[in-house]
Design a protein around this motif. Structure first.
Motif, short mmCIF file in Angstrom:
data_model
loop_
_atom_site.label_atom_id
_atom_site.label_comp_id
_atom_site.label_asym_id
_atom_site.label_seq_id
_atom_site.Cartn_x
_atom_site.Cartn_y
_atom_site.Cartn_z
N ARG A 46 0.84 -1.21 0.00
CA ARG A 46 0.00 0.00 0.00
C ARG A 46 0.87 1.25 0.00
NH1 ARG A 46 -4.18 -1.91 4.78
NH2 ARG A 46 -4.93 -3.72 3.64
N VAL A 47 1.94 1.22 0.76
CA VAL A 47 2.84 2.37 0.85
C VAL A 47 3.47 2.62 -0.52
CG1 VAL A 47 4.99 3.23 1.85
CG2 VAL A 47 3.29 2.10 3.31
N ASP A 48 3.95 1.56 -1.18
CA ASP A 48 4.58 1.72 -2.49
C ASP A 48 3.59 2.21 -3.54
OD1 ASP A 48 7.53 0.77 -2.66
OD2 ASP A 48 6.57 -0.68 -1.35
N ILE A 49 2.37 1.66 -3.51
CA ILE A 49 1.35 2.10 -4.47
C ILE A 49 1.14 3.60 -4.33
CG2 ILE A 49 -1.13 2.01 -5.02
CD1 ILE A 49 -1.00 -1.00 -4.11
N LEU A 50 0.95 4.05 -3.12
CA LEU A 50 0.67 5.46 -2.89
C LEU A 50 1.91 6.32 -3.16
CD1 LEU A 50 -1.49 7.43 -2.18
CD2 LEU A 50 -1.08 7.00 0.24
#
Length: 171
Positions: A46-50
């Motif tokens: 989720r962190v990488d996506i955002l």
């Protein structure tokens, strides 16, 4: 690689979502969670996506300093040292793709710190964690850590000074 293609698709979907209008930080976090689940990626993705959706390599140095731009990232990682460390690792993965960003590491990290994406604790936890970052070759990680070293030292010294001043308040 299936996970790389799933990540790329999730990032593109997040970018499109961000461009559609002005979603709230909560809506952006919910979208990141849905994309991560639908793409069968690990939760920390989720962190990488955002991060990748918010920060293009060409703009990460300035965008990381924009309070409105980083607000969804703050909402996603607030209160979680583990997720904040993932933000630093996401920055490192981006630097691995765009080597010119390695020298920008201290500025990007300071911007994220100044905008409450990172805390003293998360910077210290990342500095102490020598586990390799997935998707980053060793020499890139070493160079990123070396460039980030003065920032890490500055945060540690600022944290010690604030501890000292709070000790003085107790006297």
């Amino acid at each position: 690689d299936d996970s790389a293609s799933a990540m790329a698709g999730a990032v593109e979907s997040m970018r499109a979502f961000l461009e559609e209008g002005l979603p709230t930080a909560g809506q952006v976090v919910a979208k990141a969670q849905r994309l991560q689940t639908q793409s069968a990626l690990p939760q920390e993705s989720r962190v990488d996506i955002l991060f990748q959706a918010l920060f293009e390599p060409a703009t990460v140095m300035t965008a990381s300093g924009d309070e409105d731009t980083v607000a969804p990232l703050v909402a996603l990682v607030e209160g979680s040292t583990k997720l904040q460390v993932q933000v630093i690792r996401a920055a490192m993965r981006q630097a691995a793709q765009t080597p010119a960003l390695i020298k920008a590491a201290p500025l990007v990290l300071k911007n994220l710190y100044d905008n409450d994406v990172l805390t003293d604790e998360s910077v210290a936890a990342w500095a102490a964690d020598d586990a390799p970052t997935e998707g980053v070759v060793g020499d890139v990680e070493a160079a990123f850590r070396a460039k980030a070293g003065p920032f890490v030292t500055w945060v540690a010294e600022a944290d010690e000074e604030s501890d000292d001043s709070s000790d003085d308040d107790d006297a």
